[in-house]
Design a protein around this motif. Structure first.
Motif, PDB file in Angstrom:
ATOM      1  N   ASP A   1       0.871  -1.166   0.000  1.00 11.95           N
ATOM      2  CA  ASP A   1       0.000   0.000   0.000  1.00 11.95           C
ATOM      3  C   ASP A   1       0.910   1.219   0.000  1.00 11.95           C
ATOM      4  O   ASP A   1       2.031   1.166   0.509  1.00 11.95           O
ATOM      5  CB  ASP A   1      -0.868   0.056   1.264  1.00 11.95           C
ATOM      6  CG  ASP A   1      -1.980  -0.969   1.288  1.00 11.95           C
ATOM      7  OD1 ASP A   1      -2.245  -1.611   0.257  1.00 11.95           O
ATOM      8  OD2 ASP A   1      -2.592  -1.122   2.352  1.00 11.95           O
TER       9      ASP A   1
ATOM     10  N   HIS B   1      -7.723   1.774   0.874  1.00 14.98           N
ATOM     11  CA  HIS B   1      -7.791   0.841   2.014  1.00 14.98           C
ATOM     12  C   HIS B   1      -8.052   1.595   3.275  1.00 14.98           C
ATOM     13  O   HIS B   1      -7.399   2.314   3.820  1.00 14.98           O
ATOM     14  CB  HIS B   1      -6.496   0.057   2.121  1.00 14.98           C
ATOM     15  CG  HIS B   1      -6.455  -1.084   1.169  1.00 14.98           C
ATOM     16  ND1 HIS B   1      -5.400  -1.956   1.116  1.00 14.98           N
ATOM     17  CD2 HIS B   1      -7.325  -1.519   0.234  1.00 14.98           C
ATOM     18  CE1 HIS B   1      -5.624  -2.873   0.197  1.00 14.98           C
ATOM     19  NE2 HIS B   1      -6.792  -2.627  -0.368  1.00 14.98           N
TER      20      HIS B   1
ATOM     21  N   ARG C   1      -4.499   4.873   2.259  1.00 12.16           N
ATOM     22  CA  ARG C   1      -3.610   3.806   1.807  1.00 12.16           C
ATOM     23  C   ARG C   1      -4.132   3.352   0.454  1.00 12.16           C
ATOM     24  O   ARG C   1      -5.277   2.932   0.332  1.00 12.16           O
ATOM     25  CB  ARG C   1      -3.620   2.613   2.770  1.00 12.16           C
ATOM     26  CG  ARG C   1      -2.893   2.878   4.059  1.00 12.16           C
ATOM     27  CD  ARG C   1      -2.834   1.631   4.925  1.00 12.16           C
ATOM     28  NE  ARG C   1      -4.168   1.184   5.301  1.00 12.16           N
ATOM     29  CZ  ARG C   1      -4.607  -0.067   5.154  1.00 12.16           C
ATOM     30  NH1 ARG C   1      -3.868  -1.005   4.646  1.00 12.16           N
ATOM     31  NH2 ARG C   1      -5.834  -0.385   5.529  1.00 12.16           N
ATOM     32  N   HIS C   2      -3.301   3.460  -0.573  1.00 10.35           N
ATOM     33  CA  HIS C   2      -3.692   3.066  -1.911  1.00 10.35           C
ATOM     34  C   HIS C   2      -3.015   1.754  -2.284  1.00 10.35           C
ATOM     35  O   HIS C   2      -1.821   1.572  -2.055  1.00 10.35           O
ATOM     36  CB  HIS C   2      -3.284   4.138  -2.930  1.00 10.35           C
ATOM     37  CG  HIS C   2      -4.044   5.398  -2.772  1.00 10.35           C
ATOM     38  ND1 HIS C   2      -3.620   6.588  -3.294  1.00 10.35           N
ATOM     39  CD2 HIS C   2      -5.221   5.670  -2.153  1.00 10.35           C
ATOM     40  CE1 HIS C   2      -4.499   7.535  -3.011  1.00 10.35           C
ATOM     41  NE2 HIS C   2      -5.466   7.009  -2.318  1.00 10.35           N
ATOM     42  N   ALA C   3      -3.784   0.849  -2.873  1.00  9.79           N
ATOM     43  CA  ALA C   3      -3.263  -0.428  -3.350  1.00  9.79           C
ATOM     44  C   ALA C   3      -3.684  -0.612  -4.798  1.00  9.79           C
ATOM     45  O   ALA C   3      -4.851  -0.418  -5.142  1.00  9.79           O
ATOM     46  CB  ALA C   3      -3.812  -1.574  -2.504  1.00  9.79           C
TER      47      ALA C   3
END
Length: 98
Positions: free
Chosen positions: A80, A98, A87-89
């Motif tokens: 992430d 996220h 939080r980027h995934a």
């Protein structure tokens, strides 16, 4: 987005400033990235703090990676990236929040 409440049993480590783990702002609290999990203090114990469901981050033009300038946090089987309080995934051609 709903967060699961699962106590992390036998977690003797106390997270906080200077503990060596990345602190991640998450709503009204801090999560700590520890061994691929996110831990949150709750009622005298530590919970696994995991989002439920799939929440795409719409309109995200920035591509995350080794040189993007955002902190990478291991989360299970992927990374992430901490970006603007989220939080980027990467997921199926977009980023999940996220």
């Amino acid at each position: 987005m709903t967060t699961l409440h699962h106590e992390h049993i036998e977690h003797a480590h106390a997270h906080g400033p200077g503990c060596g783990h990345t602190a991640v702002e998450h709503g009204d609290h801090l999560d700590y990235a520890h061994d691929g999990h996110l831990h949150r203090e709750h009622a005298g114990h530590w919970d696994e703090c995991e989002a439920r469901g799939h929440t795409p981050h719409d309109g995200h033009e920035h591509a995350h990676g080794a040189e993007c300038g955002h902190t990478a946090v291991r989360h299970g089987d992927h990374l992430d990236y901490l970006h603007d309080g989220h939080r980027h995934a990467a997921h199926d051609g977009h980023y999940d929040d996220h």
